[in-house]
Scaffold this motif. Sequence first.
Motif, PDB file in Angstrom:
ATOM      1  N   LEU A   1      84.858  45.515 -71.116  1.00  0.00           N
ATOM      2  CA  LEU A   1      85.864  46.568 -71.228  1.00  0.00           C
ATOM      3  C   LEU A   1      85.752  47.293 -72.565  1.00  0.00           C
ATOM      4  N   LEU A   2      85.600  46.529 -73.636  1.00  0.00           N
ATOM      5  CA  LEU A   2      85.495  47.152 -74.967  1.00  0.00           C
ATOM      6  C   LEU A   2      84.209  47.948 -75.114  1.00  0.00           C
ATOM      7  N   LEU A   3      83.129  47.472 -74.513  1.00  0.00           N
ATOM      8  CA  LEU A   3      81.864  48.207 -74.562  1.00  0.00           C
ATOM      9  C   LEU A   3      81.958  49.508 -73.775  1.00  0.00           C
ATOM     10  N   ASN A   4      82.579  49.466 -72.614  1.00  0.00           N
ATOM     11  CA  ASN A   4      82.715  50.676 -71.798  1.00  0.00           C
ATOM     12  C   ASN A   4      83.628  51.707 -72.455  1.00  0.00           C
ATOM     13  N   LEU A   5      84.584  51.231 -73.241  1.00  0.00           N
ATOM     14  CA  LEU A   5      85.474  52.149 -73.958  1.00  0.00           C
ATOM     15  C   LEU A   5      84.892  52.585 -75.302  1.00  0.00           C
ATOM     16  N   HIS A   6      83.677  52.077 -75.617  1.00  0.00           N
ATOM     17  CA  HIS A   6      82.976  52.413 -76.865  1.00  0.00           C
ATOM     18  C   HIS A   6      83.781  52.006 -78.103  1.00  0.00           C
ATOM     19  N   LEU A   7      84.529  50.908 -77.970  1.00  0.00           N
ATOM     20  CA  LEU A   7      85.271  50.388 -79.119  1.00  0.00           C
ATOM     21  C   LEU A   7      84.432  49.407 -79.927  1.00  0.00           C
ATOM     22  N   ILE A   8      83.427  48.826 -79.310  1.00  0.00           N
ATOM     23  CA  ILE A   8      82.490  47.956 -80.015  1.00  0.00           C
ATOM     24  C   ILE A   8      81.075  48.353 -79.608  1.00  0.00           C
ATOM     25  N   LYS A   9      80.096  48.034 -80.462  1.00  0.00           N
ATOM     26  CA  LYS A   9      78.707  48.380 -80.187  1.00  0.00           C
ATOM     27  C   LYS A   9      77.924  47.230 -79.573  1.00  0.00           C
TER      28      LYS A   9
END
Length: 299
Positions: free
Chosen positions: A143-151
């Motif tokens: 989820l965080l990767l898809n939201l570009h919140l983490i690399k």
Amino acid sequence: MKKKSIFKNNKYTGLWFILPALIYMVVMIGYPLVYNLILSMKNLDVKTFKGNTAVFIGFDNYKVLFADPVFIKSLINTLLYTVVCLVIQFTIGFIFAIFFSKKFKFSGFIRGLLLVAYMMPMSVTALLGRNMFGVSEGIINDLLLNLHLIKEPISWLVSSKTAIWAVIFTNCWVGIPFNMLLLTTGLSNISEDIYESASIDGANGLQKLFYMTIPLLKSSILSVLMLGLIYTFKVFDLVYIMTSGGPNNATEVLATYSYKLSFGQYKFSMGSAASVVLFLCLFIVGLFYLRLTMNEEAN
């Protein structure tokens, strides 16, 4: 002349009704507590248990315990875990309770879905939490990767900095519906006439919240906070299944540390001492709750 039956005397009738519960409490709770306290003041371990040579050593176990950095770490983790969970659970649960107290379409259905997390066994919740926070297949990282919140994926349960927060998040997922349910029950007992009268007098939403809703929910809020504190402070299964107290004791709490001392290192007296500290913390909280309840009833 026939003797008067003791059940016809109102002075003793109530005592007979509570006697079975009193016997149960003494046998099932009182005796284990006293035995555990006595055990914490002995030097019982594998060697003394096998040879039946355990002796009374007083408070030496507690001195060793409080000098142990792992115990201090577990105590700090327990306090941090409890405070953060209580704040998050109560705040979001209170917001949800106010929101779902309004009548709108599908409100009951959505509220029922939120309660699913609370109804699941804690062991199942812990397994779900461990899978959700997995490095490669965890839904949280996806989820965080898809939201570009983490690399790149975060090692939630492997890193000492993030493991405690993963456990806190999982516990809040269970605790928020619990808080919402109890607070919604309290809100349902507040008459709508009070809010209508306040609206006529010109009160806005915030004034109704702080001067009417919260004061009228005082007893419910106190009960929710105390129950949440007790259930959260003595957490064991969630932490043990998700992290087993690791990594590097980052998620070690009093309950898991006591278990490891007793059944991992076979230091039975040390484990009992750790559990006594846990009991004393909850006992003080219970006395504080009774004091607040008595003062509220007196007023």
